[in-house]
Design a protein around this motif. Structure first.
Motif, PDB file in Angstrom:
ATOM      1  N   GLY A   1       6.665 -15.502  12.257  1.00 21.17           N
ATOM      2  CA  GLY A   1       5.875 -14.057  11.192  1.00 21.17           C
ATOM      3  C   GLY A   1       6.281 -13.328  10.420  1.00 21.17           C
ATOM      4  O   GLY A   1       6.935 -13.025   9.957  1.00 21.17           O
ATOM      5  N   ASP A   2       4.680 -12.857   9.064  1.00 22.54           N
ATOM      6  CA  ASP A   2       5.085 -12.058   8.339  1.00 22.54           C
ATOM      7  C   ASP A   2       3.904 -10.877   8.062  1.00 22.54           C
ATOM      8  O   ASP A   2       2.364 -11.135   8.865  1.00 22.54           O
ATOM      9  CB  ASP A   2       4.606 -13.201   7.043  1.00 22.54           C
ATOM     10  N   ILE A   3       4.501 -10.095   7.068  1.00 22.24           N
ATOM     11  CA  ILE A   3       3.854  -8.665   7.165  1.00 22.24           C
ATOM     12  C   ILE A   3       3.873  -8.657   5.719  1.00 22.24           C
ATOM     13  O   ILE A   3       5.029  -8.691   5.333  1.00 22.24           O
ATOM     14  CB  ILE A   3       4.024  -7.741   7.858  1.00 22.24           C
ATOM     15  N   ASP A   4       2.303  -8.372   5.129  1.00 23.79           N
ATOM     16  CA  ASP A   4       2.403  -7.909   3.899  1.00 23.79           C
ATOM     17  C   ASP A   4       2.079  -6.438   3.545  1.00 23.79           C
ATOM     18  O   ASP A   4       0.731  -6.702   3.436  1.00 23.79           O
ATOM     19  CB  ASP A   4       2.665  -8.910   2.940  1.00 23.79           C
ATOM     20  N   ASN A   5       2.770  -5.688   2.987  1.00 22.22           N
ATOM     21  CA  ASN A   5       2.121  -4.124   2.909  1.00 22.22           C
ATOM     22  C   ASN A   5       1.499  -3.861   1.101  1.00 22.22           C
ATOM     23  O   ASN A   5       3.295  -3.494   0.605  1.00 22.22           O
ATOM     24  CB  ASN A   5       1.902  -2.915   3.307  1.00 22.22           C
ATOM     25  N   THR A   6       0.274  -4.024   0.192  1.00 16.34           N
ATOM     26  CA  THR A   6       0.489  -3.599  -0.918  1.00 16.34           C
ATOM     27  C   THR A   6      -0.895  -3.100  -1.342  1.00 16.34           C
ATOM     28  O   THR A   6      -1.623  -2.528  -0.870  1.00 16.34           O
ATOM     29  CB  THR A   6       0.115  -5.001  -1.751  1.00 16.34           C
TER      30      THR A   6
ATOM     31  N   VAL B   1      -8.587  -5.110   3.335  1.00 13.86           N
ATOM     32  CA  VAL B   1      -8.048  -4.550   1.983  1.00 13.86           C
ATOM     33  C   VAL B   1      -9.366  -3.430   1.507  1.00 13.86           C
ATOM     34  O   VAL B   1     -10.364  -3.248   2.412  1.00 13.86           O
ATOM     35  CB  VAL B   1      -8.594  -4.977   0.960  1.00 13.86           C
ATOM     36  N   THR B   2      -8.468  -1.443   1.551  1.00 15.28           N
ATOM     37  CA  THR B   2      -9.277  -0.916   1.350  1.00 15.28           C
ATOM     38  C   THR B   2      -9.106   0.116  -0.245  1.00 15.28           C
ATOM     39  O   THR B   2      -7.734  -0.373  -0.452  1.00 15.28           O
ATOM     40  CB  THR B   2      -8.800   0.170   2.311  1.00 15.28           C
ATOM     41  N   LYS B   3     -10.081   0.952  -0.788  1.00 13.01           N
ATOM     42  CA  LYS B   3     -10.711   1.294  -2.028  1.00 13.01           C
ATOM     43  C   LYS B   3     -11.246   2.256  -1.699  1.00 13.01           C
ATOM     44  O   LYS B   3     -11.536   2.529  -1.084  1.00 13.01           O
ATOM     45  CB  LYS B   3     -11.220   0.134  -2.292  1.00 13.01           C
TER      46      LYS B   3
ATOM     47  N   LEU C   1     -13.158  -7.932  -0.308  1.00  8.12           N
ATOM     48  CA  LEU C   1     -12.111  -8.616  -0.230  1.00  8.12           C
ATOM     49  C   LEU C   1     -11.340  -9.280   0.879  1.00  8.12           C
ATOM     50  O   LEU C   1     -10.468  -9.731   1.107  1.00  8.12           O
ATOM     51  CB  LEU C   1     -11.200  -8.317  -1.673  1.00  8.12           C
ATOM     52  N   SER C   2     -11.787  -8.667   1.923  1.00  9.28           N
ATOM     53  CA  SER C   2     -11.355  -7.884   3.323  1.00  9.28           C
ATOM     54  C   SER C   2     -11.404 -10.017   3.844  1.00  9.28           C
ATOM     55  O   SER C   2     -12.540 -10.311   3.807  1.00  9.28           O
ATOM     56  CB  SER C   2     -11.798  -6.927   4.473  1.00  9.28           C
ATOM     57  N   ASN C   3     -10.931 -10.621   4.686  1.00  8.51           N
ATOM     58  CA  ASN C   3     -10.957 -11.817   5.289  1.00  8.51           C
ATOM     59  C   ASN C   3     -10.187 -11.563   6.287  1.00  8.51           C
ATOM     60  O   ASN C   3      -9.169 -11.317   6.424  1.00  8.51           O
ATOM     61  CB  ASN C   3     -11.714 -12.935   4.200  1.00  8.51           C
ATOM     62  N   ASP C   4     -10.360 -12.718   7.384  1.00  7.42           N
ATOM     63  CA  ASP C   4      -9.582 -13.043   8.760  1.00  7.42           C
ATOM     64  C   ASP C   4     -10.117 -14.390   8.829  1.00  7.42           C
ATOM     65  O   ASP C   4     -11.020 -15.276   8.204  1.00  7.42           O
ATOM     66  CB  ASP C   4     -10.051 -12.697   9.443  1.00  7.42           C
ATOM     67  N   PHE C   5      -9.098 -15.796   8.751  1.00  2.00           N
ATOM     68  CA  PHE C   5      -9.263 -16.893   9.354  1.00  2.00           C
ATOM     69  C   PHE C   5      -7.825 -17.483  10.076  1.00  2.00           C
ATOM     70  O   PHE C   5      -7.200 -16.841   9.963  1.00  2.00           O
ATOM     71  CB  PHE C   5      -9.089 -17.922   8.037  1.00  2.00           C
TER      72      PHE C   5
END
Length: 821
Positions: free
Chosen positions: A408-413, A473-475, A488-492
């Motif tokens: 499992g990988d979680i990335d918050n930028t 992605v939220t702006k 830019l948000s996407n799920d795959f």
């Protein structure tokens, strides 16, 4: 044992040139005309014993006259003997020595001895003795093996051990490459690692160097192995096959530059149970400095505007790693293995990029900062259940294993822009990634010796892999807390299946060893984009033939030729068409229609040994079709911003050829070292519809040296140089790195203190120029690697005893790590 054999060879050559002879009356043979031959077998099974040391001594005074090492079939030949009475003394670790007398006479210059049978004994070797007998580099039919403790005596983790191996490079992110190619399959104990790229790099930094036995480099593997890895296989062999009683070790290290690590291991063996557990923690903090300078050009090549970016940042990575293996031997024929790997990693990457926009008259239009912070967390659980049955040692074996892995990988930028004349941030953005990868493997392997010298290996492997990834992605463009979901948000979701079967036939005949194999695979993948409801299914069938011919001309000269077909399957980042920003000015855009690339690899090899050296030359040629290459567009636009985009495409073909040259030097117990040189030429044909072509020559060199200043104090040094290299649409500048360390033994052989200087000349980094007729970009990074480490190592418990592994016709990679790929 290997150093003992080297010593035997050295004395053999000295002895054959000296006047060590037993004089007899009457007619004399011409000098060095006598010969003795024989075979070494195991006492109980009566099977041949390979690599036993054979010393020929004078019957008169027991002086050493000559010697040899038994081949894979247990046979040996010693020539160059004068008339006289002699005896052979045969030794091998784990077996009692045996002697046999013989006489060389003028009328009987050639003697054939009866088979010499060695029986098992309980051999106890101290830690010092084991280390002293192992050579830095061992050359086998299909691989080079490098002893971890010899090639990287001051290393604290597996990543540092790899970086000291000839032809292997580890970059600042921990990514591993072989001969300059990152598409190499990294295995641990003969099984493909469940991680790749930077993720694998961080894992290797948490794997303690103390549990690494050796590194095997296999540039042209047979059809038995998974065909992934265009450059070949790097196998990290962990320590095992020791009867420990109860023993262990601990290592603690710290540096001047915000880096420290600790690791330990403990092993226990009693009756049918053997357990081994290791733990490692690594923390690495580095400053990052660099720049991106962009110059836009008009139709005649004149500059129209400039964008200068100055980057300052801090990268930090921390990780815990636990490995546990439990072997249970219920009877003489069966071994059941349970293996668990637990890994947790955390990373932070915070940087500020100062922008200066300049017009064609060199006037500043604007200045502002872009601030970016990223935090990542990864967790991995890997479990393997394996079973092996030995129906007849070295002749008839079957094994199977089942493996499951979850990562499992979680990335918050977060990133935002701050004008220099304001304290309010604008163009604020939050990127959140949540990904889960699951892998399931099942494997069955079968081996049978059909008749003396002929062996069949066959098996099946099935792999299923699933990946679900959510990217949100939220702006807040104006900085007024009005957040909105970005396009830019996407799920795959991604799924992949590989089913493979293989067969390999080996034949030993005289001085030749022949091997041919074929692997057949059916693979399918499905890439699904939830946002657009698009599917990109792809399936294909592949054949992977392999062949290997080796010729042992003498005990000091070996030659070989090999061929294999390899594959590189595109990764999910390369397939995902939605943009993902690597930093504010560089975006990654995948291509869901990528095909796998195939490489036909040919390699020759020559190995020559002398008293103080082993020289190896390995010319190679590789032809790759549908080659996957990075397509850099410095004039891209994503989400309304001018950026450099990095995408991927299949090009027509790539041809590369070159050679590896490696020399191992050893001067008794005082000094040993390695000198390595890799030179290659690569030509890429992009096809008729693209300008992505290249024609480049590249080379790299490496020097490793270990000097024992006293019995307790040693020094080691490592230097590597990578020459400039052209790529499609660009050029990498040269880079170099240096490591120096001093090691002092304490508490006898149980402990040591090591002082290590990492990158003392501050040269580690990279620089690249890329562009086209409308824009040029110059990029540079330095990673703050320079530092001074002080480490303490202590081993405790019972003195290890060698436990003889199950005999094998050829030395395959060790098992114990979850299989995959």
């Amino acid at each position: 044992m290997k150093r003992f054999v080297v010593a035997v060879f050295g004395l053999m050559l000295a002895g054959s040139n000296a006047a060590i002879s037993a004089q007899t009356p009457g007619p004399q043979l011409p000098a060095a005309a006598g010969e003795v031959r024989g075979s070494i077998i195991e006492n109980e099974s009566k099977l041949p014993l390979a690599s036993a040391a054979v010393a020929v001594r004078s019957k008169k005074d027991s002086s050493l006259v000559s010697g040899a090492m038994a081949g894979p079939d247990g046979k040996f030949v010693v020539s160059g003997l004068r008339p006289g009475a002699y005896y052979v003394r045969v030794t091998k670790i784990g077996f009692g020595p045996r002697t046999a007398d013989f006489v060389i006479a003028p009328d009987a210059p050639r003697q054939a001895l009866a088979p010499i049978a060695l029986g098992h004994v309980a051999v106890t070797l101290s830690t010092q003795e084991v280390v002293a007998e192992r050579a830095t580099m061992t050359v086998e039919a299909d691989r080079n093996a490098y002893t971890a403790k010899q090639v990287a005596p001051a290393a604290t983790n597996a990543s540092e051990v790899l970086d000291a191996v000839p032809s292997v490079q580890v970059d600042h992110d921990g990514k591993v490459s072989l001969r300059g190619n990152e598409n190499v399959a990294v295995q641990i104990n003969g099984r493909v690692s469940p991680m790749r790229g930077a993720q694998l790099g961080q894992f290797l930094k948490t794997l303690p160097s103390g549990v690494v036995d050796k590194i095997e480099v296999i540039p042209n593997p047979s059809a038995k192995y998974d065909p992934e890895g265009m450059a070949g296989i790097i196998n990290i062999v962990l320590k095992e096959n020791v009867d420990l009683g109860l023993s262990g070790g601990v290592n603690v290290a710290g540096a001047t530059a915000g880096r420290y690590n600790t690791n330990g291991n403990i092993g226990y063996q009693s009756g049918p149970f053997t357990t081994f557990t290791s733990y490692g923690f690594n923390y690495d903090e580095r400053d990052v400095l660099g720049f991106n300078n962009r110059e836009r050009l008009d139709a005649v090549g004149a500059a129209t505007r400039y964008t200068n970016q100055d980057i300052i940042g801090l990268q930090a990575n921390a990780g815990h790693n636990v490995t546990t293996t439990i072997d249970y031997k219920p009877n003489k024929r069966d071994v059941i293995t349970n293996s668990v790997i637990l890994n947790r990693r955390h990373g932070a990457d915070n940087n500020t990029t100062g922008y200066t926009e300049i017009n064609s008259s060199n006037s500043v239009n604007s200045r502002y900062d872009r601030i970016r912070g990223s935090n990542t967390t990864s967790q991995m659980v890997d479990y393997t259940l394996a079973w092996k049955r030995t129906l007849e040692p070295r002749k008839h074996e079957v094994s199977t294993e089942f493996r499951v892995n979850r990562t499992g990988d979680i990335d918050n930028t977060s990133q935002f822009r701050v004008p220099l004349n304001s304290t309010n941030s604008v163009e604020r953005e939050l990127d959140n990634t949540d990904a889960v990868t699951k892998t399931l493997n099942a494997q069955l392997d079968y081996m049978k010796v059909l008749k003396p010298g002929r062996k069949l290996e066959t098996g099946f492997k099935g792999t299923e892999r699933w990946l679900d990834r959510d990217y949100l992605v939220t702006k807040d463009l104006l900085g007024n807390n009005q957040w909105a979901v970005s396009n830019l948000s996407n799920d795959f979701s991604f799924s992949e299946n590989v089913s493979a079967g293989y067969a390999v036939l080996s034949q030993a005949k005289g001085k030749f060893d022949l091997q041919g194999g074929l692997r057949a695979e059916y693979a399918s993948r499905d890439f699904n984009l939830a946002k657009t409801n698009e599917n990109f299914p792809y399936s294909y069938t592949s054949l992977f033939p392999s062949g290997n011919i080796s010729y042992k001309k003498s005990d000091v000269l070996n030659m070989k030729a090999s061929y294999s077909r390899r594959i590189r399957r595109p990764g999910t980042q390369e397939l995902n068409p939605f943009p993902q920003f690597l930093d504010p000015q560089n975006a990654l855009i995948g291509n869901p229609n990528l095909s796998p690339e195939y490489t036909d690899a040919f390699e020759l090899g020559l190995t020559k040994s002398g008293d103080v050296y082993t020289f190896q030359l390995q010319p190679f040629y590789r032809h790759t079709t549908d080659v996957i290459r990075v397509d850099i567009n410095t004039d891209g636009k994503v989400d309304g911003r001018d950026v450099t985009t990095v995408s991927f495409r299949n090009l027509a073909s790539n041809n590369s050829w070159g050679t590896d040259a490696t020399t191992q030097l050893r001067f008794g117990k005082k000094f040993n070292g390695l000198v390595g040189l890799n030179v290659f030429k690569t030509v890429t044909d992009g096809g008729s519809e693209t300008a992505l072509t290249t024609d480049a020559i590249a080379f790299s060199g490496r020097l490793n040296g270990n000097l024992n200043l006293t019995d307790a104090l040693s020094m080691s040094a490592n230097y590597r140089y990578q020459a400039p290299q052209k790529i499609e649409k660009g050029r990498f500048s040269a880079n170099q790195q240096t490591f120096i360390s001093f090691r002092q033994k304490v508490y006898g052989e149980k402990g040591s203190v090591t002082l290590r200087f990492v990158d003392p000349f501050n040269t580690i980094g990279f620089r690249i120029k890329t562009g086209n007729e409308t824009i040029l970009q110059n990029t540079s990074r330095s990673f703050g690697v320079r530092g001074t480490f002080l480490s303490f190592n202590y081993n405790f418990g019972q003195t290890p005893k060698i436990r003889q592994p199950q005999p094998q016709d050829a030395p395959p990679p060790s098992s114990g790590f979850p299989s995959g790929g």
